[in-house]
Design an enzyme around this catalytic site. Structure first.
Site, PDB file in Angstrom:
ATOM      1  N   THR A 137       6.046   0.924  -4.157  1.00  0.00           N
ATOM      2  CA  THR A 137       7.142   1.120  -4.010  1.00  0.00           C
ATOM      3  C   THR A 137       8.151   0.554  -5.198  1.00  0.00           C
ATOM      4  OG1 THR A 137       8.439  -0.790  -2.833  1.00  0.00           O
ATOM      5  CG2 THR A 137       6.207  -1.762  -4.519  1.00  0.00           C
ATOM      6  N   ASP A 138       9.681   1.063  -4.668  1.00  0.00           N
ATOM      7  CA  ASP A 138      10.728   0.415  -6.254  1.00  0.00           C
ATOM      8  C   ASP A 138      10.315  -0.935  -6.534  1.00  0.00           C
ATOM      9  OD1 ASP A 138      11.821  -0.073  -3.584  1.00  0.00           O
ATOM     10  OD2 ASP A 138      13.453   1.426  -4.039  1.00  0.00           O
ATOM     11  N   GLU A 139      10.263  -1.690  -5.593  1.00  0.00           N
ATOM     12  CA  GLU A 139      10.023  -3.312  -5.977  1.00  0.00           C
ATOM     13  C   GLU A 139       9.595  -3.547  -6.882  1.00  0.00           C
ATOM     14  OE1 GLU A 139      10.386  -6.273  -2.569  1.00  0.00           O
ATOM     15  OE2 GLU A 139      11.438  -4.856  -1.668  1.00  0.00           O
ATOM     16  N   TYR A 162       4.649 -10.411  -3.066  1.00  0.00           N
ATOM     17  CA  TYR A 162       4.748  -8.639  -3.231  1.00  0.00           C
ATOM     18  C   TYR A 162       4.693  -7.967  -3.819  1.00  0.00           C
ATOM     19  CZ  TYR A 162       5.794  -4.049  -0.803  1.00  0.00           C
ATOM     20  OH  TYR A 162       5.582  -2.365  -0.798  1.00  0.00           O
ATOM     21  N   LYS A 166       2.690  -5.389  -6.147  1.00  0.00           N
ATOM     22  CA  LYS A 166       2.302  -3.789  -5.709  1.00  0.00           C
ATOM     23  C   LYS A 166       1.854  -3.569  -6.966  1.00  0.00           C
ATOM     24  CE  LYS A 166       2.372  -1.341  -2.701  1.00  0.00           C
ATOM     25  NZ  LYS A 166       1.178  -0.962  -1.875  1.00  0.00           N
TER      26      LYS A 166
HETATM   27  P1  NAD Z   1       2.190  -1.126   7.107  1.00  0.00           P
HETATM   28  O1  NAD Z   1       2.289  -2.747   6.816  1.00  0.00           O
HETATM   29  O2  NAD Z   1       3.826  -1.167   7.608  1.00  0.00           O
HETATM   30  O3  NAD Z   1       1.068  -1.558   7.325  1.00  0.00           O
HETATM   31  C1  NAD Z   1      -0.006  -1.437   6.415  1.00  0.00           C
HETATM   32  C2  NAD Z   1      -1.653  -1.305   6.866  1.00  0.00           C
HETATM   33  O4  NAD Z   1      -1.832  -1.623   5.416  1.00  0.00           O
HETATM   34  C3  NAD Z   1      -1.840  -1.964   8.468  1.00  0.00           C
HETATM   35  O5  NAD Z   1      -2.160  -1.061   9.253  1.00  0.00           O
HETATM   36  C4  NAD Z   1      -3.077  -2.984   8.097  1.00  0.00           C
HETATM   37  O6  NAD Z   1      -4.136  -2.809   8.515  1.00  0.00           O
HETATM   38  C5  NAD Z   1      -3.463  -2.300   6.062  1.00  0.00           C
HETATM   39  N1  NAD Z   1      -5.113  -3.310   5.460  1.00  0.00           N
HETATM   40  C6  NAD Z   1      -3.393  -3.909   4.845  1.00  0.00           C
HETATM   41  N2  NAD Z   1      -5.124  -4.427   4.373  1.00  0.00           N
HETATM   42  C7  NAD Z   1      -5.707  -4.015   5.173  1.00  0.00           C
HETATM   43  C8  NAD Z   1      -7.006  -3.700   3.571  1.00  0.00           C
HETATM   44  N3  NAD Z   1      -7.361  -4.959   2.579  1.00  0.00           N
HETATM   45  N4  NAD Z   1      -8.222  -3.325   4.215  1.00  0.00           N
HETATM   46  C9  NAD Z   1      -7.803  -1.938   4.732  1.00  0.00           C
HETATM   47  N5  NAD Z   1      -6.199  -2.098   5.045  1.00  0.00           N
HETATM   48  C10 NAD Z   1      -5.514  -2.779   5.754  1.00  0.00           C
HETATM   49  O7  NAD Z   1       2.564  -1.336   5.506  1.00  0.00           O
HETATM   50  P2  NAD Z   1       3.776  -0.303   5.472  1.00  0.00           P
HETATM   51  O8  NAD Z   1       5.170  -0.027   5.146  1.00  0.00           O
HETATM   52  O9  NAD Z   1       3.375   0.995   6.112  1.00  0.00           O
HETATM   53  O10 NAD Z   1       3.731   0.075   4.038  1.00  0.00           O
HETATM   54  C11 NAD Z   1       2.412   1.173   3.547  1.00  0.00           C
HETATM   55  C12 NAD Z   1       2.327   1.404   2.564  1.00  0.00           C
HETATM   56  O11 NAD Z   1       3.626   2.226   1.935  1.00  0.00           O
HETATM   57  C13 NAD Z   1       2.124   0.281   1.428  1.00  0.00           C
HETATM   58  O12 NAD Z   1       1.382  -0.011   0.320  1.00  0.00           O
HETATM   59  C14 NAD Z   1       3.424  -0.565   0.971  1.00  0.00           C
HETATM   60  O13 NAD Z   1       3.540  -1.414  -0.143  1.00  0.00           O
HETATM   61  C15 NAD Z   1       4.051   0.841   0.556  1.00  0.00           C
HETATM   62  N6  NAD Z   1       5.702   0.798   0.837  1.00  0.00           N
HETATM   63  C16 NAD Z   1       6.179   0.768   1.766  1.00  0.00           C
HETATM   64  C17 NAD Z   1       7.632   1.357   1.734  1.00  0.00           C
HETATM   65  C18 NAD Z   1       8.763   0.902   3.681  1.00  0.00           C
HETATM   66  O14 NAD Z   1       9.506   0.580   3.019  1.00  0.00           O
HETATM   67  N7  NAD Z   1       7.951   0.097   4.140  1.00  0.00           N
HETATM   68  C19 NAD Z   1       7.834   1.633   0.644  1.00  0.00           C
HETATM   69  C20 NAD Z   1       7.402   1.713  -0.288  1.00  0.00           C
HETATM   70  C21 NAD Z   1       6.394   1.539  -0.531  1.00  0.00           C
HETATM   71  O1  DAU Z   2      11.918  -1.128  -0.999  1.00  0.00           O
HETATM   72  C1  DAU Z   2      10.594  -0.648  -0.040  1.00  0.00           C
HETATM   73  C2  DAU Z   2      10.243  -1.481   0.100  1.00  0.00           C
HETATM   74  O2  DAU Z   2      11.302  -2.020   1.231  1.00  0.00           O
HETATM   75  C3  DAU Z   2       8.895  -1.562   0.752  1.00  0.00           C
HETATM   76  O3  DAU Z   2       8.003  -1.805  -0.921  1.00  0.00           O
HETATM   77  C4  DAU Z   2       8.688  -3.207   1.893  1.00  0.00           C
HETATM   78  O4  DAU Z   2       7.234  -3.030   1.753  1.00  0.00           O
HETATM   79  C5  DAU Z   2       9.492  -2.876   2.993  1.00  0.00           C
HETATM   80  O5  DAU Z   2       8.734  -4.197   3.661  1.00  0.00           O
HETATM   81  C6  DAU Z   2      10.850  -2.999   2.309  1.00  0.00           C
HETATM   82  O6  DAU Z   2      11.482  -4.471   1.968  1.00  0.00           O
HETATM   83  P1  DAU Z   2      12.353  -4.695   2.484  1.00  0.00           P
HETATM   84  O7  DAU Z   2      12.278  -6.608   1.545  1.00  0.00           O
HETATM   85  O8  DAU Z   2      13.692  -4.384   1.214  1.00  0.00           O
HETATM   86  O9  DAU Z   2      12.995  -4.652   3.697  1.00  0.00           O
HETATM   87  P2  DAU Z   2      13.384  -5.360   4.273  1.00  0.00           P
HETATM   88  O10 DAU Z   2      13.597  -5.047   5.974  1.00  0.00           O
HETATM   89  O11 DAU Z   2      12.552  -7.082   4.464  1.00  0.00           O
HETATM   90  O12 DAU Z   2      14.637  -6.190   4.213  1.00  0.00           O
HETATM   91  C7  DAU Z   2      15.632  -5.471   4.029  1.00  0.00           C
HETATM   92  C8  DAU Z   2      17.086  -6.247   3.699  1.00  0.00           C
HETATM   93  O13 DAU Z   2      17.498  -6.890   4.341  1.00  0.00           O
HETATM   94  C9  DAU Z   2      16.583  -6.989   2.614  1.00  0.00           C
HETATM   95  O14 DAU Z   2      17.919  -7.303   1.821  1.00  0.00           O
HETATM   96  C10 DAU Z   2      16.316  -7.991   3.518  1.00  0.00           C
HETATM   97  C11 DAU Z   2      17.502  -7.927   4.121  1.00  0.00           C
HETATM   98  N1  DAU Z   2      17.226  -8.769   5.573  1.00  0.00           N
HETATM   99  C12 DAU Z   2      16.219  -8.604   6.403  1.00  0.00           C
HETATM  100  C13 DAU Z   2      15.579  -9.067   7.063  1.00  0.00           C
HETATM  101  C14 DAU Z   2      14.052  -9.063   8.029  1.00  0.00           C
HETATM  102  C15 DAU Z   2      18.217  -9.507   6.380  1.00  0.00           C
HETATM  103  O15 DAU Z   2      19.328  -9.260   6.142  1.00  0.00           O
HETATM  104  N2  DAU Z   2      17.739 -10.007   7.705  1.00  0.00           N
HETATM  105  C16 DAU Z   2      16.335 -10.375   8.348  1.00  0.00           C
HETATM  106  O16 DAU Z   2      16.272 -10.404   9.261  1.00  0.00           O
END
Ligand code: NAD
Ligand code: DAU
Length: 361
Positions: A137-139, A162, A166
């Site tokens: 992630t970019d975080e 989180y 990562k």
């Molecule tokens: P998600 O929470 O939707 O899915 C995560 C999956 O991983 C789930 O199916 C869960 O059951 C599985 N999992 C968790 N712990 C596990 C373990 N110990 N063993 C096996 N499986 C396990 O997550 P996502 O949003 O699809 O993100 C996927 C990946 O991409 C993550 O690594 C996250 O850090 C990264 N990522 C997410 C975003 C985003 O915006 N969602 C952006 C950048 C990177």
């Molecule tokens: O940048 C990549 C990341 O983006 C991933 O690594 C994470 O897995 C993914 O969950 C996401 O993280 P964020 O914290 O940015 O996503 P989230 O959807 O939780 O929140 C997006 C923005 O919206 C953040 O600034 C918080 C805000 N927010 C979120 C929720 C859930 C609100 O204002 N209200 C809300 O109810």
């Protein structure tokens, strides 16, 4: 070696993982083993369009379980591992960081260790072609001010539990490449959105709150900025990176679509006003400003020019078209989200428990 390419996708029942599985299975010559623990965030229904394909198999397993993972590698003989399994929600990491340490840090360590053991036993040509791809992630880079963007050389400054886990996972994977020679590649992506997104995250949460006529929580004043990428564009980037990325490299992936949270929320409200109007006013009337997320990062923005230059990737979906597709998908697919809302997560506020507890003591 057969012509088929076998890829283990960890976390393939999650939001991005399921998009990756669907994408890979739409390509010729790829077999996918989806390895997932099935946490609350997993949903095998996200794969129902592909789960009966010959090239797909599923193993329910925890990446922390070394012997199970080792057996899967021995049996399936993957050419690549795409590692997405993780606890992914920032707010939950504030309430309960332990699960994040276990899955994201210990789990990544155990998985990369088993990948190394497997890789060391491969014949030379297969060992050379093998890839371990960590999806991150970019975080990990922390937050930006009003200008600039993250590059692959940005310093690591994770701010949430989180992000810290990562970052640790990134460092572990990179170190295993450098020290043991495991052919690793990493990618760091901005905020994804699209179909099959668990409704704890901003975009699906807002859509479902609006549909329920409930108040829509915007943290702080909604001025934080995220760089949004449609999930199918991310899946395409990940496939390119695992196929053609250079060993030891990191690739930033982003959407070039920066928006304040308030702009995103208002955009969803306006789409719903058009597609599913309320009887008594605009969906914007539901917006409520609520206490901010502790440690809330102000701005993320990704410079993806390295990926564009080296592998020719760029996002295909604009934020406006992607957001409309997403809103329409939730309107048309309540079979997918209604069981989640009824049985797993009904939209309650997360991520305040630790700070509230301190404030009250
Ligand atoms: P998600 O929470 O939707 O899915 C995560 C999956 O991983 C789930 O199916 C869960 O059951 C599985 N999992 C968790 N712990 C596990 C373990 N110990 N063993 C096996 N499986 C396990 O997550 P996502 O949003 O699809 O993100 C996927 C990946 O991409 C993550 O690594 C996250 O850090 C990264 N990522 C997410 C975003 C985003 O915006 N969602 C952006 C950048 C990177
Ligand atoms: O940048 C990549 C990341 O983006 C991933 O690594 C994470 O897995 C993914 O969950 C996401 O993280 P964020 O914290 O940015 O996503 P989230 O959807 O939780 O929140 C997006 C923005 O919206 C953040 O600034 C918080 C805000 N927010 C979120 C929720 C859930 C609100 O204002 N209200 C809300 O109810």
């Amino acid at each position: 070696m057969t012509d088929q390419k076998r890829i283990v996708v960890t976390g393939g029942a999650g939001f991005i993982g399921s998009a990756v599985v669907r994408h890979l299975l739409s390509q010729p010559g790829i077999e996918v083993l989806n390895l997932d623990k099935l946490t609350y965030a997993a949903n095998l229904e996200s794969l129902r369009d592909v789960s009966d394909k010959a090239g797909y198999r599923f193993v329910e397993a925890d990446i922390v379980d070394s012997s199970r993972i080792g057996q899967v590698f021995t049996d399936f003989r993957p050419h690549a591992v795409m590692h997405l399994a993780a606890e992914s929600h920032v707010d939950r990491s504030i309430d309960g960081p332990e699960a994040f340490i276990q899955s994201n840090v210990v789990g990544t360590y155990r998985l990369v260790m088993e990948a190394l053991r497997y890789w060391q036993r491969l014949p030379e040509a297969e060992a050379k072609a093998f890839r371990f791809h960590h999806i991150s992630t970019d975080e990990v880079f922390g937050e930006l001010g009003a200008s600039g963007s993250f590059t692959e050389d940005s310093p690591y400054q994770p701010n949430s539990p989180y992000a810290a886990t990562k970052a640790a996972a990134d460092h572990i994977v990179r170190a295993w490449g450098r020290t043991y020679g495991l052919p690793v590649v990493l990618s760091n992506c901005s905020n994804n959105y699209g179909p099959y997104h668990f409704p704890e995250k901003l975009i699906p949460l807002v859509i479902l709150k609006c549909l329920a006529g409930e108040s829509v929580p915007v943290y702080g004043q909604g001025q934080q900025i995220r760089d949004w990428l449609f999930v199918a564009d991310h899946a395409r980037a990940l496939h390119l990176i695992v196929e053609r990325g250079e060993v030891g490299e990191s690739y930033n992936v982003g959407g070039g679509s920066e928006r304040t949270n308030l702009q995103v929320v208002q955009g969803i409200c306006d789409l719903l006003d058009r597609l599913r109007p309320r009887q008594d006013g605009s969906h914007r009337d539901l917006i409520a400003f609520v206490p901010d997320r502790p440690g809330h990062d102000f701005r993320y923005a990704i410079d993806y020019s390295h990926l564009e230059r080296s592998l020719g990737w760029r996002p295909l979906e604009s934020f406006e078209s992607g957001l409309e597709k997403t809103v329409r998908w939730y309107l048309e697919n309540d079979w997918w989200w209604r069981p989640i809302v009824e049985r797993q997560y009904a939209g309650q506020r997360l991520g305040l428990s630790k700070s509230e507890a301190r404030a009250q003591s």
